[in-house]
Design an enzyme around this catalytic site. Structure first.
Site, mmCIF file in Angstrom:
data_model
loop_
_atom_site.group_PDB
_atom_site.id
_atom_site.type_symbol
_atom_site.label_atom_id
_atom_site.label_comp_id
_atom_site.label_asym_id
_atom_site.label_seq_id
_atom_site.Cartn_x
_atom_site.Cartn_y
_atom_site.Cartn_z
ATOM 1 N N HIS A 277 6.876 15.876 9.559
ATOM 2 C CA HIS A 277 6.035 14.802 9.013
ATOM 3 C C HIS A 277 4.570 14.967 9.379
ATOM 4 O O HIS A 277 3.684 14.655 8.588
ATOM 5 C CB HIS A 277 6.484 13.434 9.553
ATOM 6 C CG HIS A 277 7.559 12.795 8.738
ATOM 7 N ND1 HIS A 277 7.389 12.495 7.420
ATOM 8 C CD2 HIS A 277 8.812 12.401 9.056
ATOM 9 C CE1 HIS A 277 8.504 11.940 6.960
ATOM 10 N NE2 HIS A 277 9.388 11.882 7.926
ATOM 11 N N ASP B 104 16.196 7.498 6.076
ATOM 12 C CA ASP B 104 14.874 7.605 5.455
ATOM 13 C C ASP B 104 14.947 7.318 3.961
ATOM 14 O O ASP B 104 14.020 6.757 3.382
ATOM 15 C CB ASP B 104 14.318 9.026 5.628
ATOM 16 C CG ASP B 104 13.891 9.311 7.050
ATOM 17 O OD1 ASP B 104 13.739 8.351 7.820
ATOM 18 O OD2 ASP B 104 13.714 10.495 7.394
ATOM 19 N N HIS C 11 -3.210 -41.115 18.869
ATOM 20 C CA HIS C 11 -1.817 -40.726 18.597
ATOM 21 C C HIS C 11 -0.876 -41.896 18.919
ATOM 22 O O HIS C 11 0.005 -42.237 18.136
ATOM 23 C CB HIS C 11 -1.414 -39.512 19.453
ATOM 24 C CG HIS C 11 -1.892 -38.191 18.919
ATOM 25 N ND1 HIS C 11 -3.220 -37.878 18.783
ATOM 26 C CD2 HIS C 11 -1.208 -37.088 18.488
ATOM 27 C CE1 HIS C 11 -3.339 -36.649 18.299
ATOM 28 N NE2 HIS C 11 -2.132 -36.147 18.113
ATOM 29 N N GLN D 14 -10.806 0.139 0.989
ATOM 30 C CA GLN D 14 -11.212 -0.674 -0.180
ATOM 31 C C GLN D 14 -10.004 -1.313 -0.869
ATOM 32 O O GLN D 14 -10.109 -2.403 -1.433
ATOM 33 C CB GLN D 14 -12.079 0.134 -1.156
ATOM 34 C CG GLN D 14 -11.419 1.372 -1.779
ATOM 35 C CD GLN D 14 -11.565 2.634 -0.920
ATOM 36 O OE1 GLN D 14 -11.762 2.559 0.296
ATOM 37 N NE2 GLN D 14 -11.462 3.786 -1.545
ATOM 38 N N GLU E 151 11.020 4.973 17.593
ATOM 39 C CA GLU E 151 11.120 4.512 16.205
ATOM 40 C C GLU E 151 12.522 4.821 15.647
ATOM 41 O O GLU E 151 13.169 3.956 15.085
ATOM 42 C CB GLU E 151 10.046 5.231 15.386
ATOM 43 C CG GLU E 151 10.008 4.843 13.931
ATOM 44 C CD GLU E 151 9.074 5.739 13.130
ATOM 45 O OE1 GLU E 151 8.681 6.811 13.649
ATOM 46 O OE2 GLU E 151 8.755 5.370 11.990
ATOM 47 N N HIS E 152 12.930 6.082 15.786
ATOM 48 C CA HIS E 152 14.273 6.496 15.342
ATOM 49 C C HIS E 152 15.078 6.916 16.555
ATOM 50 O O HIS E 152 14.579 7.641 17.408
ATOM 51 C CB HIS E 152 14.199 7.705 14.415
ATOM 52 C CG HIS E 152 13.302 7.525 13.231
ATOM 53 N ND1 HIS E 152 11.984 7.926 13.233
ATOM 54 C CD2 HIS E 152 13.538 6.977 12.009
ATOM 55 C CE1 HIS E 152 11.445 7.640 12.059
ATOM 56 N NE2 HIS E 152 12.355 7.059 11.285
ATOM 57 N N GLU F 243 -1.182 -37.805 27.654
ATOM 58 C CA GLU F 243 -2.106 -36.724 27.297
ATOM 59 C C GLU F 243 -3.496 -37.263 26.967
ATOM 60 O O GLU F 243 -4.376 -36.512 26.542
ATOM 61 C CB GLU F 243 -1.548 -35.916 26.111
ATOM 62 C CG GLU F 243 -0.321 -35.094 26.482
ATOM 63 C CD GLU F 243 0.094 -34.106 25.392
ATOM 64 O OE1 GLU F 243 -0.479 -34.135 24.286
ATOM 65 O OE2 GLU F 243 1.004 -33.303 25.666
ATOM 66 N N SER G 221 4.729 8.714 14.686
ATOM 67 C CA SER G 221 6.150 8.369 14.707
ATOM 68 C C SER G 221 6.949 9.292 15.617
ATOM 69 O O SER G 221 6.433 10.291 16.103
ATOM 70 C CB SER G 221 6.700 8.392 13.290
ATOM 71 O OG SER G 221 6.783 9.722 12.841
ATOM 72 N N ASN H 98 -3.560 5.735 5.974
ATOM 73 C CA ASN H 98 -4.309 6.524 6.958
ATOM 74 C C ASN H 98 -5.024 5.592 7.952
ATOM 75 O O ASN H 98 -4.861 4.372 7.907
ATOM 76 C CB ASN H 98 -5.276 7.486 6.259
ATOM 77 C CG ASN H 98 -6.373 6.745 5.491
ATOM 78 O OD1 ASN H 98 -6.646 5.564 5.741
ATOM 79 N ND2 ASN H 98 -6.992 7.430 4.552
ATOM 80 N N TYR I 54 0.836 -1.186 0.000
ATOM 81 C CA TYR I 54 0.000 0.000 0.000
ATOM 82 C C TYR I 54 0.876 1.244 0.000
ATOM 83 O O TYR I 54 1.820 1.346 0.785
ATOM 84 C CB TYR I 54 -0.932 0.016 1.214
ATOM 85 C CG TYR I 54 -1.938 1.142 1.096
ATOM 86 C CD1 TYR I 54 -3.111 0.968 0.362
ATOM 87 C CD2 TYR I 54 -1.697 2.391 1.657
ATOM 88 C CE1 TYR I 54 -4.016 1.992 0.204
ATOM 89 C CE2 TYR I 54 -2.593 3.428 1.496
ATOM 90 C CZ TYR I 54 -3.753 3.226 0.771
ATOM 91 O OH TYR I 54 -4.647 4.252 0.607
ATOM 92 N N GLN J 125 11.949 15.371 11.904
ATOM 93 C CA GLN J 125 10.898 14.447 12.345
ATOM 94 C C GLN J 125 9.573 15.193 12.467
ATOM 95 O O GLN J 125 8.525 14.715 12.033
ATOM 96 C CB GLN J 125 11.277 13.814 13.695
ATOM 97 C CG GLN J 125 10.275 12.792 14.218
ATOM 98 C CD GLN J 125 10.147 11.606 13.301
ATOM 99 O OE1 GLN J 125 11.094 11.223 12.618
ATOM 100 N NE2 GLN J 125 8.976 11.018 13.229
#
Lengths: 433, 433
Positions: B265, B364, B423, B194, B330-331, B418, B240, B217, B132, B262
């Site tokens: 963003h 990045d 088995h 979708q 994250e970073h 068991e 992030s 999103n 995506y 950062q």
């Protein structure tokens, strides 16, 4: 007389097979999910008290918080109580499981690409793992080995087992013995969604963990799904299955036995034979009739085989392999003379048993590979539980001043192309200073 | 005048830091989840028609099914339209990304434990991957490289990109150019929940896949969560963050630039400085004031820094490392003289940038390690996107007749312990025959 569905010309009718397997999954999971969500919310807010309330309500045991953890004395008593042969067998299995999983360990590495540029990745164990072990009828010590040992091999610092108490507030001694052999660090008597909640969020008594693994009932599965992202989970387990590929000379008695061994787990289990030898199907059916009477779980076996068992005729081995890859079975037995020749053609299967003397139970208990496997066609993309589940990675980068300068043109160009000029600025300011 | 929160004695106040980070995640995701669930249901039932309806409703574009796929001609046109410097920079980045990810490839293996016993595991690429790629303001060609290349390196047979069309029914040429360079096989103009639905279930036009990766999103994230288990997904992405550890002699201009990179963003992004040099904080603040005015996204940067930025004072480097591991950023930039000495102490971080000349943008865009990273403290257990996400494993076992006989005592003992006598029967029947 057993009535097992038969499908001819399997390749054309693969949709029928998929439909049968899918029909095992309840469509309406919403009500279970809602219950699990309520439990999660309450345990997150109220901690121990909520755990104790649910344990009273669902397990019928009145604990105070200090009784939630299994004591050293209980473990010692369990080890004495369990048959020594059984302990010995568990220990032998544990050695095989540990040996196999040790091969899955990954290492950190770094490369100097050129002077001044180093990239690499760090592989580290997760700090705390929660292992869920079902109680009651489905209390399997083998699953304790299969979930705890990979965590141990990965180097997880603290392995926390969660398992529901019986009506007397106890945990089965075989479970405790297996936990001790496998190396669980702490054991708590809590089950269901409340166990998942406690492990995900932590309570006053039960430590929060980084990953929750292991099979459980529908509430456990739903709770695991819901906490995914707040912790890691292993997989979403569904009803399980075996697919056996056999040929003219395969032994029908063995095949019948193996179909039954899957079927005895659960009325929703699916046992499938696929063969290019139509005459074998009748022979297997006769063997089933013969062997089933001696089985203690014959009612479950019968229900499973009649509802979800399948005998599939295909024209040749190639068509059988195509069927297998479309079904993506949890367990696959290649009960044929040339199993290793067929192995490269298996695209989708959780665990593969090669040759007539490798029945599924040798893998369930003993040989080493994990028995926590992707079910219900998810072997298309999920993998057996492994050491990989219990580690995490970080990437890392080092550039020298000169190396950055050299790369700066490209990086600034890309950053500006994306309209991120603070990104470009962060490179430019180093170049110009 | 920028007002950024300051925390003294960071170690004691780590809860404040966690609370600030957590406050970025909306508590009430239920309404987004419900919308995503409706979209999934409709696309599953109606296929292309539902996809086209939603594309009309959400993207304002009237397509028929034949227009969903990007054509060869569109890709060629895009490659001509994009600046050659940018294409060149993308290609250079792609080489680095491919080289780094090639190191992550795992191999199948088998071991003969002793004569008659073979165990092993097969590692195979997933067959189809869905990538995506967000459209609009957040259309980043670098993310195309970072998601497609690991799939390519893993050996995925068909890589399907999904990205929303703009109002004219087009996809940004830089996205198409990056897709071509990275090696995407097919590209569809579909976005939102979708797109996730189409990739998870397949429609008449869009092939179903085995894994869906890439940021999107809130509707995309919710849809990914909901289809998890029917397909694999990479991770649940949240807001992030960057954490920069700096010392007395660190360059405040560089630190200010990186905090801003950062922050630009997203207003929800969090930029955190942690240092044992209190005087550095004031210097960084002065640099921020100086640099921010030139930034095109200065309003977003200001909002992000004032709401979720943090300056943390700690007593020494050890305390800084503790803070870092509790936050699990994250970073992480180690903007210090001895970064490699500190590396082993970093337990939790998505990507680590070592030394003053390794700003986040070099990762990045360019150096090779992936930039799709675990956010919002999930680096505690999640890992960067990698080749590992695009493969699956099967365990396998072979026992000879003799080897099975030797193991049979233990296996029968465990199975009977068991209560699974079918088995036990499956092993016993082979022993006795």
């Amino acid at each position: 007389m057993l009535k097992i569905k038969r499908i001819k010309d399997g390749r054309k009718n693969v949709d029928q097979v998929k439909e049968l397997l899918d029909s095992r999954s309840g469509d309406n999971l919403a009500k279970y999910r809602d219950v699990a969500a309520d439990v999660l919310k309450k345990v997150k807010a109220e901690g121990d008290q909520a755990v104790l309330d649910y344990t009273s309500r669902f397990d019928g045991v009145e604990f105070d918080a200090s009784e939630l953890e299994v004591t050293e004395a209980e473990i010692k008593a369990a080890l004495k109580e369990v048959d020594t042969d059984f302990i010995e067998a568990l220990k032998n299995a544990a050695v095989n499981i540990e040996e196999f999983h040790a091969e899955q360990k990954d290492k950190s590495w770094q490369k100097q690409k050129k002077p001044g540029i180093i990239t690499g990745q760090v592989c580290r164990p997760l700090k705390k793992a929660g292992v869920y072990v079902p109680g009651g009828r489905a209390a399997y010590p083998s699953s304790v080995l299969m979930t705890v040992i990979p965590a141990k091999v990965a180097g997880v610092e603290e392995i926390i087992m969660l398992t529901p108490p019986d009506k007397e507030g106890k945990v089965s001694p075989v479970i405790l013995a297996a936990a001790e052999i496998a190396g669980a660090d702490r054991i708590f008597k809590v089950g269901g969604a409340q166990a998942v909640a406690a492990a995900a969020y932590g309570t006053e008594t039960i430590p929060g963990v980084d990953i929750i693994v292991g099979p459980g009932n529908i509430y456990v599965s739903m709770a695991k799904e819901l906490v995914f992202g707040q912790v890691k989970i292993d997989m979403i387990a569904g009803p399980s299955e075996i697919m056996i590929m056999a040929e003219k000379d395969s032994n029908p008695a063995y095949i019948a036995a193996d179909l039954m061994s899957q079927a005895e787990h659960d009325p929703l289990a699916s046992s499938i034979l696929v063969t290019d030898a139509p005459e074998l199907i009748g022979e297997v059916e006769r063997e089933l009739e013969k062997q089933i009477e001696k089985m203690s779980k014959k009612d479950i076996i019968k229900e499973s085989l009649e509802n979800f068992g399948l005998m599939i005729e295909v024209e040749n081995q190639k068509a059988a392999m195509e069927m297998i890859n479309l079904v993506a079975p949890e367990h696959l037995e290649l009960a044929v003379k040339n199993p290793f020749e067929l192995l490269p053609a298996v695209e989708n299967a959780g665990s593969i048993f090669l040759g007539e003397y490798t029945p599924e139970p040798i893998g369930d208990y003993y040989a080493g590979p994990n028995h926590v496997l992707p079910t219900n066609s998810t072997a298309r993309f999920f993998s057996p539980l492994s050491v990989r589940d219990f580690v995490k990675y970080s990437g890392f980068i080092h550039y020298s001043k000169e190396a950055l300068k050299e790369a700066s043109g490209d990086v600034i160009c890309l950053a500006e192309g994306e309209g991120l000029d603070a990104h470009a600025n962060s490179v430019r300011i180093r170049k110009e200073n």
